[in-house]
Design a protein around this motif. Structure first.
Motif, PDB file in Angstrom:
ATOM      1  N   ASN A  58       0.811  -1.222   0.000  1.00 56.71           N
ATOM      2  CA  ASN A  58       0.000   0.000   0.000  1.00 56.71           C
ATOM      3  C   ASN A  58       0.844   1.271   0.000  1.00 56.71           C
ATOM      4  OD1 ASN A  58      -2.687  -1.126  -0.016  1.00 56.71           O
ATOM      5  ND2 ASN A  58      -2.100  -2.027   1.934  1.00 56.71           N
ATOM      6  N   SER A  59       2.009   1.241   0.653  1.00 53.63           N
ATOM      7  CA  SER A  59       2.876   2.434   0.608  1.00 53.63           C
ATOM      8  C   SER A  59       3.322   2.679  -0.826  1.00 53.63           C
ATOM      9  CB  SER A  59       4.104   2.253   1.505  1.00 53.63           C
ATOM     10  OG  SER A  59       3.737   2.120   2.844  1.00 53.63           O
ATOM     11  N   ARG A 104       9.076  -7.412  -7.043  1.00 49.68           N
ATOM     12  CA  ARG A 104       9.623  -8.756  -7.244  1.00 49.68           C
ATOM     13  C   ARG A 104       8.534  -9.799  -7.432  1.00 49.68           C
ATOM     14  NH1 ARG A 104      12.378  -9.715  -1.297  1.00 49.68           N
ATOM     15  NH2 ARG A 104      10.473  -9.589  -0.066  1.00 49.68           N
ATOM     16  N   ARG A 105       7.289  -9.428  -7.177  1.00 47.79           N
ATOM     17  CA  ARG A 105       6.155 -10.308  -7.483  1.00 47.79           C
ATOM     18  C   ARG A 105       4.931  -9.424  -7.719  1.00 47.79           C
ATOM     19  NH1 ARG A 105       6.297 -14.213  -3.846  1.00 47.79           N
ATOM     20  NH2 ARG A 105       7.703 -13.286  -2.333  1.00 47.79           N
ATOM     21  N   GLN A 160      -1.210  -8.325  11.723  1.00 46.27           N
ATOM     22  CA  GLN A 160      -1.346  -7.743  10.384  1.00 46.27           C
ATOM     23  C   GLN A 160      -2.664  -8.310   9.847  1.00 46.27           C
ATOM     24  OE1 GLN A 160       1.090  -5.602   9.056  1.00 46.27           O
ATOM     25  NE2 GLN A 160      -0.477  -5.299   7.529  1.00 46.27           N
ATOM     26  N   SER A 181       7.194 -14.446   3.014  1.00 45.06           N
ATOM     27  CA  SER A 181       7.731 -13.080   3.021  1.00 45.06           C
ATOM     28  C   SER A 181       7.760 -12.602   4.465  1.00 45.06           C
ATOM     29  CB  SER A 181       6.824 -12.154   2.193  1.00 45.06           C
ATOM     30  OG  SER A 181       7.123 -10.800   2.475  1.00 45.06           O
TER      31      SER A 181
END
Ligand code: FAD
Ligand code: NAP
Length: 453
Positions: free
Chosen positions: A187-188, A208-209, A361, A411
């Motif tokens: 989102n950033s 990267r994805r 999160q 990740s």
């Protein structure tokens, strides 16, 4: 200086999670102190916060709608828009504190610098001025979006232009007429690519994805309000995914239609990227899509597809580290790789009396979940609800971790994921399942005193 406080619970931080804990403790009559290193409440939601660690930029609005983000005990004003600005959110937090009347329990401009465990199981909290206070329990609410994670390892080569992290980005001033590279597709990255693209010569977004880009609205409904909570918490994840996927494809098409890499995962297997503007800016040619950076070459950047672009400024939107500067590593490993093993993401099975609030999160908003976490922990502190045995907690943590690893893209941004409605249900069950028969039942060190205080 050392003293034993008459109060028994310490809350670290007066961001949205810390004030949720304060509100619950205050309402229950559980004595507490809250320490906040800045001079106001609101943490990340205070632009230019004098705590020095807010990641808020001038144009920031919430991307979880206000009805999803508001506390259960205190709705946001009906006059607010669906996605209020950071100023409105900070004002809401101020009003919350005043409405419940616990401002005097927060000590502002007071940083907690050290937290250790006493031999009697109490918690020794040291403040920046050297004061040491003893508590029965500590609720850690220091936030997890303030310690920037730069690319690891750094990209090879040297860059001659200016480089910053999203954490330090405030406005698009200085980006006018420049070639800007934004790295990441969270989102950033979307917000900063969109904003800089309005003034830059050209903005590139490299990743990267791929990611599924979720709009803020499906028709006139905020996208996170598509499935009402009681339905969302009852539906299996694959059914919810199917429902959302249809809506996302209908609203936005497939990311590859816009030259973005096809996501290597299903919707809901990565933290959601929410933007109603990015695809349009790509469509206007003001944002161009690139694969990951391969090498920095002075005033140029080489990408993994072999293309090279002249770049003036890079903004790394590569996420955040979970950090606890006040814990010694011998007490708690500092969330290496963003991992911290907690029961229901709150309770450390080997450190009784230490609780983590808002360290999640969510596919949802943090605030109402932090509120419910605080209600649960207040039950535990009051002795009306017991925690499971240590071995049960450890087994559950391992099972949750395995499930998270099966579901989410590997990740460092996917180590504390929860599904909001499902997680709420888990916490509600937690509050019901472990009822202690008598109020003198199982408790943590200091709880008897807490009840007596
Ligand atoms: C740009 C951005 C946008 C976001 N948008 C959303 C959104 O739309 N919806 C959503 O749900 N989430 C969003 N988030 C996630 C965000 O983390 C939460 O919204 C929220 O800020 C979490 O509140 P918190 O209280 O846990 O942490 P913070 O807001 O970080 O607050 C932590 C507080 O603890 C204080 N503190 C830290 N260490 C100490 C110490 N040692 N001693 C004393 N005080 C201390 C800090 O000064 C701060 O006030 C966003 C995050 C970012 C970076
Ligand atoms: N309200 C809002 O509008 C708003 C705005 C901004 C942020 N936020 C919230 O703030 C939190 C942080 O968001 P964020 O976007 O700053 O971070 P993030 O969600 O952690 O995203 C980081 C991005 O950087 C990529 N990345 C990390 N290391 C990389 C590397 N070495 N090379 C290439 N790519 C790399 C990640 O890719 P992988 O997926 O491959 O790891 C991911 O795309 C989230 O909760 C987010 O929702 C909200």
């Amino acid at each position: 200086m050392s003293r034993i406080s008459g109060t028994r619970v310490c809350v670290i931080g007066a961001g949205s999670s810390g004030i949720a804990s304060c509100q619950v403790l205050h309402a229950r009559g559980i004595p507490f102190d809250c320490f906040e290193k800045g001079s106001q409440v609101g943490g990340n939601w205070r632009y230019m916060n004098d705590n020095g660690v807010s990641s808020c930029y001038e144009s920031l609005s919430i991307n979880t709608s206000r009805r999803i983000m508001q506390y259960g005990a205190y709705p946001m004003p009906a006059s607010y828009p669906d996605f209020p600005t950071h100023r409105q959110i900070a004002a809401y937090f101020e009003a919350y504190v005043d409405h419940f009347g616990f401002r005097e329990r927060i000590r502002f401009r007071t940083e907690v610098t050290d937290v250790t465990r006493g031999q009697d199981g109490s918690w020794q909290v040291t403040l920046a001025d050297g004061t040491r206070v003893s508590y029965a329990a500590v609720m850690v609410a220091n936030g997890h979006h303030w310690d920037p994670r730069w690319p690891e390892p750094p990209f090879p080569g040297e860059f001659g232009g200016e480089q910053t992290h999203a954490h330090h980005y405030r406005t698009a001033a200085g980006y006018e007429g420049r070639n800007v590279l934004v790295l990441g597709i969270g989102n950033s990255a979307c917000d900063i690519a969109v904003e800089t693209s309005r003034v830059s010569a050209q903005t590139f977004v490299a990743m990267r994805r791929g990611a599924w880009i979720i709009p803020k609205y499906f028709g006139s409904t905020p996208s996170d309000e598509l499935a009402p909570e009681r339905i969302a918490s009852a539906l299996p994840i694959p059914v919810l995914r199917w429902l959302f996927m249809r809506k996302v494809l209908a609203a936005n098409g497939h990311p590859s239609d816009f030259g973005l890499p096809a996501p290597d995962h299903k919707l809901g297997e990565a933290h959601p990227t929410i933007s109603s503007d990015l695809l349009e800016r790509i469509g206007h040619g003001r944002v161009k899509v690139k694969p990951n950076i391969q090498r920095l070459e002075g005033d140029r950047v080489r990408f993994e597809d072999g293309s090279v672009e002249r770049i003036d400024r890079i903004v790394y939107c590569t996420g955040y580290k979970i950090s606890f500067p006040f814990f010694d590593r011998s007490l708690l490993d500092h969330a290496a790789d963003n991992r911290i093993e907690l029961y229901r993401r709150v309770v450390h099975p080997d450190l009784p009396g230490l609780y983590f609030i808002g360290l999640i999160q969510p596919l949802y908003a943090i605030m109402p979940l932090a509120e419910l976490q605080s209600e649960w922990i207040a039950d535990v502190l009051e002795g009306t609800v017991a925690l499971p045995e240590r071995q049960t907690m450890i087994a559950d943590i391992a099972a949750e971790r395995a499930a998270m690893e099966r579901r989410y893209v590997a990740s460092k941004r996917h180590t504390i994921q929860v599904d909001g409605p499902h997680y709420k249900r888990q916490l509600r069950l937690e509050r019901r399942r472990h009822l202690v028969k008598s109020r003198g039942g199982a408790g943590l060190p200091g709880e008897r005193e807490l009840r007596a205080a």
